[in-house]
Design an enzyme around this catalytic site. Structure first.
Site, short mmCIF file in Angstrom:
data_model
loop_
_atom_site.label_atom_id
_atom_site.label_comp_id
_atom_site.label_asym_id
_atom_site.label_seq_id
_atom_site.Cartn_x
_atom_site.Cartn_y
_atom_site.Cartn_z
N LYS A 1 -16.70 -0.66 99.12
CA LYS A 1 -17.62 -1.45 99.95
C LYS A 1 -18.91 -1.71 99.19
O LYS A 1 -19.29 -0.91 98.34
CB LYS A 1 -17.95 -0.67 101.23
CG LYS A 1 -16.85 -0.59 102.26
CD LYS A 1 -17.31 0.15 103.50
CE LYS A 1 -16.20 0.24 104.54
NZ LYS A 1 -15.81 -1.06 105.09
N ASP B 1 -16.15 6.34 105.06
CA ASP B 1 -15.33 5.25 104.54
C ASP B 1 -16.09 4.51 103.44
O ASP B 1 -16.92 3.65 103.71
CB ASP B 1 -14.98 4.29 105.69
CG ASP B 1 -14.08 3.13 105.22
OD1 ASP B 1 -13.58 3.21 104.08
OD2 ASP B 1 -13.88 2.19 106.02
N ARG C 1 -6.00 1.79 109.78
CA ARG C 1 -4.64 1.54 110.29
C ARG C 1 -3.63 2.44 109.59
O ARG C 1 -2.59 2.77 110.16
CB ARG C 1 -4.31 0.06 110.15
CG ARG C 1 -4.35 -0.46 108.75
CD ARG C 1 -4.48 -1.97 108.67
NE ARG C 1 -5.84 -2.44 108.84
CZ ARG C 1 -6.19 -3.74 108.82
NH1 ARG C 1 -5.28 -4.68 108.65
NH2 ARG C 1 -7.45 -4.08 108.97
N1 BES Z 1 -14.37 1.14 109.08
C1 BES Z 1 -14.16 -0.20 108.67
C2 BES Z 1 -14.48 -1.20 109.78
C3 BES Z 1 -15.92 -1.46 110.06
C4 BES Z 1 -16.71 -2.15 109.16
C5 BES Z 1 -16.46 -1.04 111.25
C6 BES Z 1 -18.03 -2.41 109.47
C7 BES Z 1 -17.77 -1.33 111.56
C8 BES Z 1 -18.56 -2.00 110.67
C9 BES Z 1 -12.71 -0.40 108.27
O1 BES Z 1 -12.09 0.67 107.69
C10 BES Z 1 -12.69 -1.51 107.29
O2 BES Z 1 -13.23 -1.35 106.24
N2 BES Z 1 -12.06 -2.61 107.64
C11 BES Z 1 -12.01 -3.75 106.79
C12 BES Z 1 -10.63 -4.34 106.89
C13 BES Z 1 -10.35 -5.42 105.88
C14 BES Z 1 -10.31 -4.83 104.50
C15 BES Z 1 -9.05 -6.07 106.21
C16 BES Z 1 -13.05 -4.75 107.26
O3 BES Z 1 -13.26 -4.88 108.48
O4 BES Z 1 -13.69 -5.37 106.42
ZN ZN Z 2 -12.84 2.51 108.15
MN MN Z 3 -12.41 0.71 105.58
#
Ligand code: BES
Ligand code: ZN
Ligand code: MN
Length: 492
Positions: A274, A267, A348
């Site tokens: 990120k 991801d 999601r």
């Molecule tokens: N895989 C990540 C969630 C995650 C981040 C798990 C860090 C463990 C450690 C997920 O896909 C994600 O990026 N979620 C975002 C959602 C936001 C953009 C609403 C997040 O948690 O920042």
């Molecule tokens: Zn993710």
């Molecule tokens: Mn993500």
């Protein structure tokens, strides 16, 4: 590592190492007391060098009157407070010491201690899982492997044998194998563990344990109309896969349990990229998928009388010329439209299509498992998995299984009040709900695709792996999923 159940008195057990528990204030556990008597107080004398904190260890050699070569003392902490956590700590300490020692065989006299209100079967299961966890290694990508000390080959669990206890241990070994598979898949880097690799791994399980398998390709997803899943996979050179693995060990015609696992093999965040720090850890974003494979492997190996179908959407979330852009609107398999306001909220998007797809198996219940939100790590840290459910009975059963597996969860609300945060001016919903209650709005998003299902969601963002020096996958929540499935089999 072989486990066998055999009642043996500790002083006469001919073992490479007997493991004995000692509470604080030099209070010996019953087997330690016996050994101390046989050794004419030599054990008690040595106790001054054993720290009191649960899990601390002290190795003794050549005790007089004792048949075993070595005696490993393990601190248990206060007897009054000796319960699940201290027992697990003691096992962790024992495993670390046995590993250091390079003992070939051991007898674990910790298993019939009274652990809170737990039964002997609980102790046995956790002894097996705890030791296996402590001996896990991931060194397949190091060219200079550490000269491997002779690993612990045989562990005696010194209690009276019975059919029931044998089954308990076999079940625990299968669970440990499943958790280990999940850990290894998690630890494998994204240049190896691709969606195709996950599909091949599922094929292997299917072949070894005679499970049914289907792997849907991109063209199948296009035909079905999985617009959300496809929108995430767009910019990757790795083709997406939707893996469907079916284990039918239960009565024919009994509705299956569906397990849906997030399989983002890496991801990056996509166009909503990120930051660079710790981005490597996003190789763990397929931990939900890995736990579903691990749980299925475990249940199949122990021939559990359950019907389970695993549904795993797998792809990479990459930036690139073909990538989805913030503001894009996609049509999900359910027909509902989604405005992608942040391409990093991709979990999601793949799960919503997988949930819709899972409905075709007419499941008794659906549990999705996903490293879904950073917000869940903020809320619950690295101890509890976040639990959400649209059915209170299902939630209660999951909480009970989690407590039993000591693979703990904490339930969070799924109230309607949160749904409005997903409002979009341009589609049926947005894929993000703003900063407040980030894990809840993520679960709310999923709930819109589970309206006709008895459904629960496990957010394992904080529990699937450890960071820092100890960086590595935990194999959670395989123990919970296995426990839950077995509990369902027990009913009716
Ligand atoms: N895989 C990540 C969630 C995650 C981040 C798990 C860090 C463990 C450690 C997920 O896909 C994600 O990026 N979620 C975002 C959602 C936001 C953009 C609403 C997040 O948690 O920042
Ligand atoms: Zn993710
Ligand atoms: Mn993500």
């Amino acid at each position: 590592m072989q486990f066998s159940i055999k009642a043996l008195s500790p002083e006469s057990a001919k073992s490479g190492c007997i493991v004995l528990g000692v509470y604080s204030d030099k209070e010996l556990s019953p087997p330690a007391r016996r050994v101390d008597q046989a050794a004419r107080g030599a054990l008690r004398e040595a106790l001054a060098d054993l720290p009191g904190k649960a899990g601390a260890t002290l190795l003794l050699r050549g005790l007089p009157g004792v048949a075993a070569e070595r005696v490993l003392l393990v601190a248990l902490g206060e007897r009054k407070e000796f319960a699940e956590s201290a027992f697990r700590e003691a096992l962790r300490g024992a495993a670390a010491a046995l590993r250091e020692l390079g003992a070939k065989d051991a007898a674990l006299y910790l298993v019939d201690l009274k652990v809170g209100a737990r039964a002997l079967t609980w102790n046995l299961r956790h002894a097996v899982l705890g030791l296996r966890e402590g001996f896990y290694r991931f060194d397949q990508l190091k060219t200079q492997k550490k000269p491997s000390a002779p690993a612990l080959q045989h562990v005696v669990l010194p209690v009276s044998r019975s059919q029931k206890l044998q089954e308990t241990v076999a079940e625990a070994v299968a669970t440990a194998d499943g958790a280990e598979l999940a850990r290894t898949l998690g630890n494998l880097p994204a240049n190896i563990c691709t969606p195709a690799y996950l599909a091949a791994e599922a094929q292997k399980i299917a072949r070894a344990f005679k499970l049914g398998i289907d792997v849907l390709e991109k063209r199948d997803m296009e035909k079905l109309g999985m617009g959300a899943l496809l929108s995430v996979a767009r910019a990757s050179h790795q083709p997406p896969k939707l893996i469907v693995l079916r284990y039918s060990g239960g009565p024919k015609g009994r509705k299956p349990l569906a397990l849906v696992g997030k399989g983002i093999t890496f991801d990056t965040g996509g166009i909503s990229l990120k930051p660079a720090g710790e981005m490597d850890e996003m190789k763990y974003d397929m931990s939900g998928a890995a736990s579903v494979l691990g749980a299925l492997r475990a249940l199949a190996a122990m021939k559990a009388p359950v019907n389970v179908v695993g549904v795993i959407p797998a792809c990479e979330n990459m930036p690139g010329g073909a990538a989805s852009k913030p503001g894009d609107v996609v049509t999900t398999l359910s027909g509902q439209t989604v405005e992608i306001l942040n391409t990093d909220a991709e979990g999601r998007l793949i799960l919503c299509d997988a949930l819709t797809y899972a409905a075709r198996f007419d499941p008794e219940a659906v549990i999705d498992v996903a490293t879904l939100t950073g917000a869940c790590v903020i809320a619950l840290g690295h101890v509890a998995t976040g639990l959400f459910a649209n059915d209170e009975k299902l939630a209660a059963a999951i909480r009970a299984a989690a407590d039993d597996a000591w693979d703990r969860v904490w339930q969070m609300p799924l109230w309607e009040d949160y749904q409005e945060q997903l409002r979009s001016n341009f589609a049926d919903m947005a894929n993000i709900g703003g900063r407040p209650a980030g894990s809840i709005t993520a679960a709310c998003f999923l709930s819109r695709f589970a309206r006709k299902l008895r459904w629960a969601h496990l957010d394992i963002a904080g529990t699937a792996w450890k960071s820092g020096r100890e960086k590595g996958s935990t194999g959670r929540p395989v123990p919970l999923l296995v426990r839950f499935a077995l509990g369902q089999a027990g009913k009716k």
